[in-house]
Scaffold this motif. Structure first.
Motif, PDB file in Angstrom:
ATOM      1  N   ASP A   1       4.505   8.064  -0.830  1.00  0.00           N
ATOM      2  CA  ASP A   1       4.455   9.639  -1.991  1.00  0.00           C
ATOM      3  C   ASP A   1       3.902  10.107  -1.903  1.00  0.00           C
ATOM      4  O   ASP A   1       4.132  11.840  -2.107  1.00  0.00           O
ATOM      5  CB  ASP A   1       3.751   9.021  -3.621  1.00  0.00           C
ATOM      6  CG  ASP A   1       4.678   7.594  -4.178  1.00  0.00           C
ATOM      7  OD1 ASP A   1       5.569   8.200  -4.025  1.00  0.00           O
ATOM      8  OD2 ASP A   1       3.877   6.613  -3.908  1.00  0.00           O
ATOM      9  N   GLU A   2       2.928  10.360  -0.428  1.00  0.00           N
ATOM     10  CA  GLU A   2       2.519  11.740   0.265  1.00  0.00           C
ATOM     11  C   GLU A   2       3.268  12.866   1.124  1.00  0.00           C
ATOM     12  O   GLU A   2       3.384  13.310   0.463  1.00  0.00           O
ATOM     13  CB  GLU A   2       1.092  11.368   0.956  1.00  0.00           C
ATOM     14  CG  GLU A   2      -0.278  10.997  -0.034  1.00  0.00           C
ATOM     15  CD  GLU A   2      -1.459  10.329   0.591  1.00  0.00           C
ATOM     16  OE1 GLU A   2      -2.644  10.162   0.321  1.00  0.00           O
ATOM     17  OE2 GLU A   2      -1.303   9.881   2.001  1.00  0.00           O
ATOM     18  N   LEU A   3       3.882  11.897   1.354  1.00  0.00           N
ATOM     19  CA  LEU A   3       5.555  12.304   2.721  1.00  0.00           C
ATOM     20  C   LEU A   3       5.802  13.163   1.488  1.00  0.00           C
ATOM     21  O   LEU A   3       6.701  14.183   1.477  1.00  0.00           O
ATOM     22  CB  LEU A   3       5.649  10.649   3.293  1.00  0.00           C
ATOM     23  CG  LEU A   3       6.815  11.505   4.238  1.00  0.00           C
ATOM     24  CD1 LEU A   3       6.734  12.777   4.683  1.00  0.00           C
ATOM     25  CD2 LEU A   3       7.509  10.765   5.396  1.00  0.00           C
ATOM     26  N   SER A   4       6.592  12.200   0.332  1.00  0.00           N
ATOM     27  CA  SER A   4       7.892  12.776  -0.206  1.00  0.00           C
ATOM     28  C   SER A   4       7.004  13.799  -0.743  1.00  0.00           C
ATOM     29  O   SER A   4       7.965  14.885  -1.292  1.00  0.00           O
ATOM     30  CB  SER A   4       7.587  11.971  -1.311  1.00  0.00           C
ATOM     31  OG  SER A   4       7.563  10.481  -1.039  1.00  0.00           O
TER      32      SER A   4
ATOM     33  N   TRP B   1      16.063  18.883   0.766  1.00  0.00           N
ATOM     34  CA  TRP B   1      15.062  17.960   0.423  1.00  0.00           C
ATOM     35  C   TRP B   1      15.412  17.585   2.152  1.00  0.00           C
ATOM     36  O   TRP B   1      16.326  17.537   2.287  1.00  0.00           O
ATOM     37  CB  TRP B   1      14.724  16.896  -0.075  1.00  0.00           C
ATOM     38  CG  TRP B   1      14.702  16.733  -1.382  1.00  0.00           C
ATOM     39  CD1 TRP B   1      15.544  17.121  -2.748  1.00  0.00           C
ATOM     40  CD2 TRP B   1      13.541  16.269  -2.253  1.00  0.00           C
ATOM     41  NE1 TRP B   1      15.108  17.049  -4.115  1.00  0.00           N
ATOM     42  CE2 TRP B   1      14.130  16.527  -3.762  1.00  0.00           C
ATOM     43  CE3 TRP B   1      12.078  16.098  -1.610  1.00  0.00           C
ATOM     44  CZ2 TRP B   1      12.465  16.728  -4.793  1.00  0.00           C
ATOM     45  CZ3 TRP B   1      11.447  15.787  -2.155  1.00  0.00           C
ATOM     46  CH2 TRP B   1      11.438  15.928  -4.540  1.00  0.00           C
ATOM     47  N   ASP B   2      14.449  18.045   3.151  1.00  0.00           N
ATOM     48  CA  ASP B   2      14.885  17.363   3.998  1.00  0.00           C
ATOM     49  C   ASP B   2      14.811  15.649   4.012  1.00  0.00           C
ATOM     50  O   ASP B   2      14.348  14.952   3.983  1.00  0.00           O
ATOM     51  CB  ASP B   2      14.050  17.832   5.134  1.00  0.00           C
ATOM     52  CG  ASP B   2      13.794  17.601   6.328  1.00  0.00           C
ATOM     53  OD1 ASP B   2      14.856  18.260   7.450  1.00  0.00           O
ATOM     54  OD2 ASP B   2      13.969  16.758   6.868  1.00  0.00           O
ATOM     55  N   PRO B   3      15.564  15.439   5.438  1.00  0.00           N
ATOM     56  CA  PRO B   3      15.918  14.287   5.139  1.00  0.00           C
ATOM     57  C   PRO B   3      15.075  13.580   5.152  1.00  0.00           C
ATOM     58  O   PRO B   3      14.799  12.320   5.026  1.00  0.00           O
ATOM     59  CB  PRO B   3      17.265  14.054   6.888  1.00  0.00           C
ATOM     60  CG  PRO B   3      17.527  15.725   7.031  1.00  0.00           C
ATOM     61  CD  PRO B   3      16.471  16.002   6.835  1.00  0.00           C
ATOM     62  N   VAL B   4      14.046  14.062   6.264  1.00  0.00           N
ATOM     63  CA  VAL B   4      12.824  12.932   6.079  1.00  0.00           C
ATOM     64  C   VAL B   4      12.244  12.759   5.101  1.00  0.00           C
ATOM     65  O   VAL B   4      12.207  11.736   4.523  1.00  0.00           O
ATOM     66  CB  VAL B   4      11.717  13.458   6.658  1.00  0.00           C
ATOM     67  CG1 VAL B   4      10.609  12.889   6.606  1.00  0.00           C
ATOM     68  CG2 VAL B   4      12.116  14.019   8.677  1.00  0.00           C
TER      69      VAL B   4
ATOM     70  N   THR C   1       0.288  -1.346  -0.155  1.00  0.00           N
ATOM     71  CA  THR C   1       0.043   0.326   0.343  1.00  0.00           C
ATOM     72  C   THR C   1       0.578   0.869   0.148  1.00  0.00           C
ATOM     73  O   THR C   1       0.440   2.222  -0.433  1.00  0.00           O
ATOM     74  CB  THR C   1      -0.754   0.064   1.397  1.00  0.00           C
ATOM     75  OG1 THR C   1       0.045   0.032   2.551  1.00  0.00           O
ATOM     76  CG2 THR C   1      -1.709  -1.603   1.358  1.00  0.00           C
ATOM     77  N   GLY C   2       1.985   1.454   0.458  1.00  0.00           N
ATOM     78  CA  GLY C   2       2.698   2.567   0.224  1.00  0.00           C
ATOM     79  C   GLY C   2       2.741   3.505   2.164  1.00  0.00           C
ATOM     80  O   GLY C   2       3.631   3.865   1.782  1.00  0.00           O
ATOM     81  N   ARG C   3       1.411   2.421   2.565  1.00  0.00           N
ATOM     82  CA  ARG C   3       1.692   3.048   3.471  1.00  0.00           C
ATOM     83  C   ARG C   3       3.189   3.876   4.355  1.00  0.00           C
ATOM     84  O   ARG C   3       3.417   2.480   4.975  1.00  0.00           O
ATOM     85  CB  ARG C   3      -0.005   2.235   4.124  1.00  0.00           C
ATOM     86  CG  ARG C   3       0.268   2.806   6.206  1.00  0.00           C
ATOM     87  CD  ARG C   3      -1.341   2.222   6.694  1.00  0.00           C
ATOM     88  NE  ARG C   3      -1.643   3.091   7.828  1.00  0.00           N
ATOM     89  CZ  ARG C   3      -2.186   2.288   8.470  1.00  0.00           C
ATOM     90  NH1 ARG C   3      -2.614   1.736   8.504  1.00  0.00           N
ATOM     91  NH2 ARG C   3      -2.471   3.297   9.860  1.00  0.00           N
ATOM     92  N   ILE C   4       3.172   5.041   4.926  1.00  0.00           N
ATOM     93  CA  ILE C   4       4.053   5.172   6.630  1.00  0.00           C
ATOM     94  C   ILE C   4       3.986   4.346   7.970  1.00  0.00           C
ATOM     95  O   ILE C   4       2.484   4.375   8.020  1.00  0.00           O
ATOM     96  CB  ILE C   4       4.377   6.502   6.916  1.00  0.00           C
ATOM     97  CG1 ILE C   4       4.607   7.699   5.778  1.00  0.00           C
ATOM     98  CG2 ILE C   4       4.861   6.588   7.339  1.00  0.00           C
ATOM     99  CD1 ILE C   4       6.278   7.165   5.024  1.00  0.00           C
ATOM    100  N   LEU C   5       4.108   3.670   7.849  1.00  0.00           N
ATOM    101  CA  LEU C   5       4.659   2.402   8.885  1.00  0.00           C
ATOM    102  C   LEU C   5       5.063   2.965  10.240  1.00  0.00           C
ATOM    103  O   LEU C   5       4.173   3.790  11.671  1.00  0.00           O
ATOM    104  CB  LEU C   5       4.406   1.279   9.107  1.00  0.00           C
ATOM    105  CG  LEU C   5       4.169   0.386   8.020  1.00  0.00           C
ATOM    106  CD1 LEU C   5       4.555  -0.947   8.100  1.00  0.00           C
ATOM    107  CD2 LEU C   5       2.078   0.454   8.272  1.00  0.00           C
ATOM    108  N   GLY C   6       6.434   3.597  10.028  1.00  0.00           N
ATOM    109  CA  GLY C   6       6.650   4.158  11.192  1.00  0.00           C
ATOM    110  C   GLY C   6       7.673   4.532  10.958  1.00  0.00           C
ATOM    111  O   GLY C   6       9.046   4.417   9.494  1.00  0.00           O
TER     112      GLY C   6
ATOM    113  N   ALA D   1       1.778  11.314   9.864  1.00  0.00           N
ATOM    114  CA  ALA D   1       2.070  10.878   8.529  1.00  0.00           C
ATOM    115  C   ALA D   1       1.686   9.539   8.790  1.00  0.00           C
ATOM    116  O   ALA D   1       0.173   8.179   8.797  1.00  0.00           O
ATOM    117  CB  ALA D   1       3.160  11.173   8.011  1.00  0.00           C
ATOM    118  N   VAL D   2       1.921   8.508   9.611  1.00  0.00           N
ATOM    119  CA  VAL D   2       1.967   7.551  10.641  1.00  0.00           C
ATOM    120  C   VAL D   2       0.460   7.415  11.494  1.00  0.00           C
ATOM    121  O   VAL D   2      -0.330   6.526  10.597  1.00  0.00           O
ATOM    122  CB  VAL D   2       2.922   7.275  11.382  1.00  0.00           C
ATOM    123  CG1 VAL D   2       2.447   6.073  13.297  1.00  0.00           C
ATOM    124  CG2 VAL D   2       4.207   6.640  11.246  1.00  0.00           C
TER     125      VAL D   2
END
Lengths: 474, 474
Positions: free
Chosen positions: B437-440, B454-457, B403-408, B429-430
């Motif tokens: 991709d949303e986080l990107s 681009w912040d390290p995150v 799903t691409g979901r950010i888990l942690g 985001a979590v």
């Protein structure tokens, strides 16, 4: 074999070129850049002028040779694109060797922006600078070095502007209290220049909340920067060189003037090719950054983008957007159509010993966009109250009262106390349309060396949530 | 007139009492606390022991007198609640003056946690400490002061543990490489103690990513802390006082031992009253923090809470959750039923000169929860590459591959370089289930003194997004 042509070799252009070539090595990628520099970090220029960065080359993340040799990009510096013909899909570039014509399958217009020079009498005198390009930065650094050599100045330091010291250089006038004005006040004051900063409106950093603007203003005063608000510059007087600024009824002697009154998109080339501009005056694109002309994309400081809160196009030319949108165009052109997301209007600035960030829609912008904004500003300790170091974080948060939706925020703290990185908590909330109660419940990191149990961002959310629920709204 | 009784006067209890009384001043609010301290910042104890905080009182955010006089809360310290009768709605509290009975309409059980003492032979010898309470902290500070007075030590500093110096105090053994172990290693090393840290598993800070654990471990080594991994303590030997730790086949002489092997919820009182525990062994509640017994709530270190990613109950006893859940119980009891949100398992720690944070589900937890995790660790500069200061931020990001979901995520950097505050970007985001991709595409703040464009995150998100899309997943 398909050809991707890029016009303009800075953030958007080189991001697109690099990504396209990496994702599809079969693609021919040609970049025309009229100057000699590519992929330059213009955001670093104030620190170069300040003297903290020794060489202009240090601002270059990737050199022209690296683009050519390591990334296999046909980069042609010193080439000014003078025509785009969408019918024949050919661009014409002019160099000292004459004109070249280059066919394209996909084209990116990344022509950037140019510094606005306001219509002030005498603005064309010598000694008047803007800061929009590497050569501007070079000129300013040379000015600073000359002045330092003429005087008896030591190494640059972070001390206050020596407004009242006999050893000062300058005085210098800065026209405009935005990012550039504030960053350059720091850069020049650190070199012992007497700095006078003129702002037309009633506050500096007008993109930030009023509370943030006031905090930064106080700090500039502490640093002995003379700030003139509500001040219209009438004239820059002098002989060949500028000698004084005439503002309101005053005549302030200056040896140099830096004009930092914003930028406008460079759109002439695009317009001549039939590319439509949006209502902001920058190039309009769809979510894939494609213009009205098929296979012609636009990104970076020449293009507008949709705001994540309103969905409406805005012109907020900043580095991350240029990089991000350039990158997704590269992906799209390489065969994977990709949208790059909108902009939240997030920005950060360092001013001497404080830092500030903002994101989303602040109060007046929210009003203008048709929301019913409710805004609150809180101050909180940056670390646990008992922790031996730390300072104060001031958070301004704006929500939509009927829905509770987070619209935007503005933060300021001492440098190193985390106003900027804490703003990261708000960007997702603004983008995803989270409510203030959702934000209040976020399980943000806590330990005494980093914040109070409720991070200042959460405290602001709690206060605003309470205010929203109280019948009087007060 | 309604009565709200609170058992336990720390974060959850006092947050609930204060909020209930503020929102509904007609409510009678009675708090029983068996100790003398309330609303104490136990998280600050390592810094008190270190010597950076001068007085235990400094850790108190609100004094008992302020709760009584300014907040009109009937706070009874030195009262140990020994019985809750949900049938008659009466609690019985024991003090040096005898027993009191107190009827309630609403009851909050906020009995906290107690330090786990592992079954090690000799753990009851003198010189063996835990750090769960204010009096534990007092004892440890006294130990450090005595040792310093006996020796010829100067003011505490932030220097390395003087593992090989003749002037050392100690040696000291720390059992457990979690938050307490790491923070106390810093506190003791700063006081010139030779520190030996024993961890049963194969890495310290096991709640963080492996990459973070390794970075912190290297730093502890640089600070001359002797760390023993995969080491089971067999026995604490000595006479009346502890004299050595027997671990594996080694016998390491120590003058003092600090045991920091976690906490367990104090649930005996609740269980006796028929309150159900969850599968974690802590008190189970619904989203309003109400237990199976009507009008009996539980919050803080004695209760479990739902994880924002899985929705499953977890036991992650941390300060913000206690405050937040206490506060919403106060709101609910005052008449506005309010849910407090789940937990993301976010945590932060400082270890000497570095900082780390984590949130959500990391790789192994994600596997266990039935996701198909994809994890990547990147290192990036904490400020623009050309900026004259700065360090390195290491980001480990875990997503669900399908799903691409950010888990942690788990982050570590030099202290002050923003690993902890940058983790703020991941919590939303979590919690909201955003994709990588949303986080990107998040428009995070950028300026050279704070990050790369681009912040390290974002860099971590970009890398992971690419890895996910590549057919091999590599």
């Amino acid at each position: 074999m398909s050809t991707f042509v890029v016009v303009g070799g800075d953030a958007a252009g080189m991001s697109a070129a690099s990504k396209a070539k990496r994702d599809n090595p079969d693609l021919d990628v040609v970049v025309f850049e009229r100057g000699e520099w590519v992929s330059y970090g213009a955001c670093g220029l104030p620190y170069y002028i300040k003297g903290e960065i020794q060489s202009l080359e240090d601002l270059i993340s990737v050199t022209p040779e690296q683009f050519r040799e390591e990334r296999d990009i046909d980069l042609r510096t010193g080439h000014d694109v003078v025509d785009i013909d969408p019918e024949t899909r050919i661009v014409t570039a002019r160099s000292s060797d004459g004109d070249v014509v280059q066919p394209y399958d996909h084209l990116l217009i990344a022509t950037g922006s140019t510094a606005v020079t306001p219509p002030i009498d005498g603005i064309d005198r010598e000694g008047v600078y803007t800061l929009g390009s590497m050569s501007d930065g070079k000129g300013l650094r040379e000015y600073v070095s000359r002045a330092r050599n003429d005087g008896n100045l030591q190494q640059p330091d972070r001390g206050p502007a020596c407004h009242f010291l006999e050893t000062c250089n300058g005085p210098i006038g800065i026209v405009g209290g935005g990012y550039i004005g504030v960053e350059m006040a720091e850069a020049l004051a650190a070199n012992d220049f007497e700095v006078h900063l003129f702002q037309r409106g009633d506050r500096i950093l007008k993109q930030f909340s009023k509370a943030t603007s006031e905090t930064v203003l106080e700090h500039l005063h502490e640093q002995d920067v003379a700030v003139y608000l509500d001040t219209e510059i009438r004239e820059l007087v002098g002989g060949e060189s500028v000698e004084a600024i005439v503002a309101n009824e005053e005549r302030i002697p200056v040896e140099m003037v830096l004009v930092g009154t914003g930028v406008r998109p460079r759109t002439e080339l695009a317009e001549a090719a039939g590319v439509e501009l949006g209502k902001t005056g920058a190039i309009a694109t769809d979510e894939y950054r494609e213009t009205n002309v098929p296979d012609v994309y636009a990104a970076g400081d020449c293009a507008e983008a949709a705001h994540v809160v309103t969905g409406e196009p805005v012109y907020i030319p900043l580095a991350l957007t240029a990089n991000r949108h350039g990158r997704v165009i590269g992906q799209t052109v390489a065969g994977t159509p990709t949208m790059g997301g909108g902009v939240a209007g997030t920005a950060a600035v360092k001013a001497f010993d404080i830092e500030a960030a903002r994101t989303g829609l602040l109060h007046d912008e929210a009003l203008e966009a048709g929301f019913e904004p409710l805004t609150e500003t809180i101050k909180a300790k940056s670390r646990a109250g008992y922790y031996p170091e730390g300072g104060t974080v001031q958070v301004t948060l704006t929500i939509d009262r009927p829905t509770g939706r987070i619209l935007g925020g503005s933060l300021v703290s001492e440098y190193g106390e985390g106003a900027v990185h804490r703003s990261h908590a708000l960007v997702g909330a603004v983008t995803e349309g989270n409510t203030v109660d959702e934000l209040s419940n976020y399980d943000l990191a806590y330990a005494p060396p980093f914040n109070t149990t409720w991070d200042p961002v959460l405290t602001a959310a709690k206060v605003l949530s309470g205010k929203r629920q109280s019948p009087s709204g007060a």
